[in-house]
Design an enzyme around this catalytic site. Structure first.
Site, PDB file in Angstrom:
ATOM      1  N   ALA A 147      68.536  33.189  59.256  1.00  0.00           N
ATOM      2  CA  ALA A 147      69.832  33.198  58.569  1.00  0.00           C
ATOM      3  C   ALA A 147      70.012  31.950  57.691  1.00  0.00           C
ATOM      4  O   ALA A 147      69.156  31.069  57.662  1.00  0.00           O
ATOM      5  CB  ALA A 147      70.947  33.297  59.595  1.00  0.00           C
ATOM      6  N   HIS A 148      71.129  31.904  57.011  1.00  0.00           N
ATOM      7  CA  HIS A 148      71.383  30.796  56.085  1.00  0.00           C
ATOM      8  C   HIS A 148      71.448  29.443  56.797  1.00  0.00           C
ATOM      9  O   HIS A 148      71.958  29.336  57.888  1.00  0.00           O
ATOM     10  CB  HIS A 148      72.625  31.019  55.225  1.00  0.00           C
ATOM     11  CG  HIS A 148      73.871  31.418  55.959  1.00  0.00           C
ATOM     12  ND1 HIS A 148      75.055  31.649  55.320  1.00  0.00           N
ATOM     13  CD2 HIS A 148      74.108  31.646  57.275  1.00  0.00           C
ATOM     14  CE1 HIS A 148      75.968  31.982  56.191  1.00  0.00           C
ATOM     15  NE2 HIS A 148      75.435  31.989  57.378  1.00  0.00           N
ATOM     16  N   ASN A 149      70.868  28.458  56.108  1.00  0.00           N
ATOM     17  CA  ASN A 149      70.904  27.065  56.556  1.00  0.00           C
ATOM     18  C   ASN A 149      70.088  26.761  57.801  1.00  0.00           C
ATOM     19  O   ASN A 149      70.195  25.670  58.363  1.00  0.00           O
ATOM     20  CB  ASN A 149      72.354  26.587  56.768  1.00  0.00           C
ATOM     21  CG  ASN A 149      73.141  26.673  55.483  1.00  0.00           C
ATOM     22  OD1 ASN A 149      73.896  27.606  55.278  1.00  0.00           O
ATOM     23  ND2 ASN A 149      72.903  25.734  54.603  1.00  0.00           N
TER      24      ASN A 149
ATOM     25  N   SER B 205      72.492  28.157  60.526  1.00  0.00           N
ATOM     26  CA  SER B 205      72.576  26.716  60.762  1.00  0.00           C
ATOM     27  C   SER B 205      71.855  26.241  62.024  1.00  0.00           C
ATOM     28  O   SER B 205      72.081  25.120  62.478  1.00  0.00           O
ATOM     29  CB  SER B 205      74.038  26.247  60.800  1.00  0.00           C
ATOM     30  OG  SER B 205      74.673  26.588  59.585  1.00  0.00           O
TER      31      SER B 205
ATOM     32  N   GLN C  46      76.865  32.528  48.259  1.00  0.00           N
ATOM     33  CA  GLN C  46      75.945  31.542  48.821  1.00  0.00           C
ATOM     34  C   GLN C  46      75.315  30.742  47.677  1.00  0.00           C
ATOM     35  O   GLN C  46      74.692  31.311  46.777  1.00  0.00           O
ATOM     36  CB  GLN C  46      74.891  32.245  49.668  1.00  0.00           C
ATOM     37  CG  GLN C  46      75.490  33.154  50.755  1.00  0.00           C
ATOM     38  CD  GLN C  46      76.044  32.409  51.959  1.00  0.00           C
ATOM     39  OE1 GLN C  46      75.320  31.728  52.661  1.00  0.00           O
ATOM     40  NE2 GLN C  46      77.355  32.520  52.173  1.00  0.00           N
TER      41      GLN C  46
END
Lengths: 356, 356, 356
Positions: free
Chosen positions: B241-243, B261, B200
């Site tokens: 979570a990521h993004n 996302s 990441q």
């Protein structure tokens, strides 16, 4: 490993059971029926484990008198009323205990803190102003015990535990790794589109024999304290919000969230993944099955549920389509209308017959 | 405890309220109506607390003008428009603050890091290369501030917090104990039956006045950054979570999981135990009640739900049996068929009557 | 940042792709299509990203041959069969790696522990008796590696991780921040209204290439071990109870709870917020969608669900009213009764017609 072995008779004595077979048989450990070897002892927890017991390699078995009679191929037994309880007792003699005592050279203890001589304080532990740590309590590496926190005797505080908010812990409490006790409750006053923080002035009180798992969050109260009464047991990843009170011997399974100011009675069992909305009361002896959501107070003992078990996915999708239609279907009227029309039909039929 | 007392008139001044009764009455703390003693002040949050207020031992009350008139047995009041907001303000003056400043002797700070002179860095804190810590920021014991992380002014980072992934935090941010910010997102490419890790490369941006509870996980982005905008407040044990991007002043309650996302708008309120699936958009001013599951984007403001409240267990079991039948029941046709048959019946009945 | 740049041809070589356009084009980083600048390379993950790719400022694109033909306005490409996999590979070359090796001066390592020369042990790490840390393994600041824990080579253990219970970790394992591995399982024997603690004697075994997110709890077994097989990947805030066994390459999303003694097969995918009740078996290749609750074993591969997606709140409230009525509605009989009455009606109608 520093575990020693025990004679079968010694073990029988420890669990107040009766010894059958070789009294001097040396037992080196407890084991599961499946993985036991000859020097191990197993417990048989009811008839459904009999075939596993028959097949087991264990050298000795903890059983009831009734189970013993059905295990004629085995020789060494300890007979008790409750094999599961005897097993629980025996785990303590085979457990590898932390025997170190004293304060590690790297621990940072505020001069005003009072630490019992026979406590163990691990590496890099930080203990703040006016803290108290009781006799025989073990505090593992990196724990952070903030100012004014008091911990009783015979407690176990594992690594990376944070205890803050001037929390008061009584005796024989176990707090597992990476749990946060006494952090600030989630209190905000909404005003003109923003959230205004309410500094939390209450604390946390934890009773005797309480167990809190790893990665739990137990927040300090806003004004009054958050309270876990004696004998409460809590699994991992559980959220206990500010001002919650949990009654004696209540058990809470993993990933459950209890919102602010909830009061839960004694001897409740709360299934994993459940959530209780704020300001509700739950009576004594209530059981919630897994993934329950509580949105109203529960005034009487009983078992309650709202988590749905699994469906095959295409079945589930069709079910959800129906669920989306359900609101507009007058369910209670359907049967009434059916009955009414049935009566009309029968009346018509008999009219027609009469006129034949 | 190092809290001092305040005169009633002083407190009225602090909350821009009007003082009634003894202006020199000494207030030593805020308290709940239930547990207050004479030297305490309480707030009365609406008519439903009037009987509790009547019974309270508190020496002074924060009320609206209307509430004051109904509490004729009490003497000391501060009258404001919004007692809850006044209470929120007052908690800050009674809060025990961390007044230490400077860097603890045991903290390990990389020489390239820039730490404000009036910041506080607790015991065993580790701060990496090129980090920045702003003025008046407090970093508690054992926090780990990894390379390239920047933290603004007036922040509070509690014990055992991990901040990594070159996260950038603005001002007046509070991160509670044992939370992990900037850890690697859960990104894996499936190929030939195995999961191939996607390192990441994105980071985390956290806006002004954001609050993150204890034991939260806020992952760094895969390529772009994970973003919490100004004024976002997050309870304990929440997964971001990521993004993910979360809009200003959105509040997220405990044990909620936001998948990768997701974009959430401004001023949303997300109930505890909810889950939002990946790559969805949620509009501004959306409220989700507890244990909601979001599987489609929400394009308009409103309140949405999918968590089911509790049923008595035997009722629930019978309900689930019906749920498993539901897919095959043509719900929308039932009423139509009933209506149609009713019409047929009536037509038959009238035919018969005519022929009498 | 210490990332260097790569020539387009070099990158093509790394992902076994074909290079089109300027072979010497210098690529400084990977980026998203949306945020890319000229010195960046992007991947295009299928037709649905074509318009975003057209609008992107990136200097080069990783595409399939078919996608390349549709991006006529772009010049620099790497053509591969699987752009997502190529992207996963490239993240590793742009990742900022921890290059430090050796043992930090502040780490406390028991003399009996064996640490590989090229491992990195961060500040304030504590490593206990008889531990082993393999070659090229990185252990970040404040990690606590308790007695008898063994960690293989090429592992990454992030800050504030607790590994206890004599856990054994193989190679290339990543454990993210604030996770607790090997803490005591939630085992208590109820007896006379109290909970009697069962000391947990089992351990944890973690296979090669396993990934565990931040703030997870993976408990040690009661007697046998808790086992994560090779290639298992676990997101954040996941509970794995004692004696759970998880098969190779199974993926578990955030906030999921797996209760004690569950066995999950290979290549399963478990959606976020799910819960699996104790002592169940789940077959290989099972997929659970988000917020599923498993209360019975699953003996065959397939996709299963029980989480309900969102309803508008007033629709939901009316739906729950119907759900509470559902148990008493004989759903399976309704259609039968309707059909039967329809037949009766038609019979009556024809009787009447005949008599005309």
């Amino acid at each position: 490993m520093n575990r020693r072995s025990y004679r079968l008779e010694e073990i029988a004595h420890l669990v107040k059971g009766e010894c059958f077979g070789e009294k001097d048989f040396q037992v080196f450990n407890l084991a599961s029926l499946e993985q036991a070897q000859n020097q191990h002892i197993c417990f048989v927890n009811g008839d459904k484990y009999l075939s596993q017991a028959e097949a087991s390699q264990a050298g000795a078995y903890i059983v009831t008198a009734a189970l013993k009679q059905q295990l004629s191929s085995k020789n060494n037994f300890i007979v008790v009323d409750n094999p599961y309880l005897a097993f629980a007792t025996l785990t303590h003699i085979f457990e590898k205990k932390i025997t170190q005592r004293g304060i590690s050279s790297t621990a940072k203890i505020h001069p005003s803190a009072i630490i019992a001589d026979d406590a163990y304080i691990g590496h890099y532990v930080v203990i703040g102003e006016n803290c108290v740590v009781g006799s025989n309590t073990i505090i593992q590496a990196h724990a952070f015990i903030d100012d004014q926190v008091e911990i009783g005797k015979d407690c176990f505080i594992d690594a990376h535990v944070t205890i803050t908010g001037a929390a008061k812990l009584k005796d024989r409490i176990r707090i597992h790794a990476n749990t946060a006790i006494g952090a600030e409750g989630f209190g905000f006053a909404p005003y003109q589109g923003k959230w205004h923080r309410i500094a939390q002035l209450g604390s946390v009180q934890i009773g005797n024999d309480v167990r809190v798992g790893s990665n739990c969050s137990i927040d300090r109260g806003a004004l009054d304290d958050t309270i876990l009464e004696d004998g409460v047991i809590i699994d991992n990843l559980v959220q206990i919000a500010h001002n919650v009170q949990i009654g004696q011997h209540t058990a809470i399974a993993a990933n459950t969230a209890i919102a602010g100011s909830v009061r839960i009675g004694k001897n409740c069992i709360i299934g994993g993944g459940s959530a209780v909305a704020g300001h509700l009361n739950i009576a004594d002896n209530v059981t919630l099955t897994g993934m329950s959501m509580v949105t109203k107070s529960i005034s009487e003992a009983g078992t309650f549920s709202s988590g749905i078990g699994l469906f095959e996915n295409s079945h589930w999708k069709r079910t959800v389509v129906r669920l989306r239609q359900l609101a507009d279907v007058p369910l209670t009227q359907i049967t009434k209308r059916l009955d009414h029309m049935q009566a009309q039909l029968e009346s018509l039929e008999s009219t027609l017959k009469l006129r034949k």
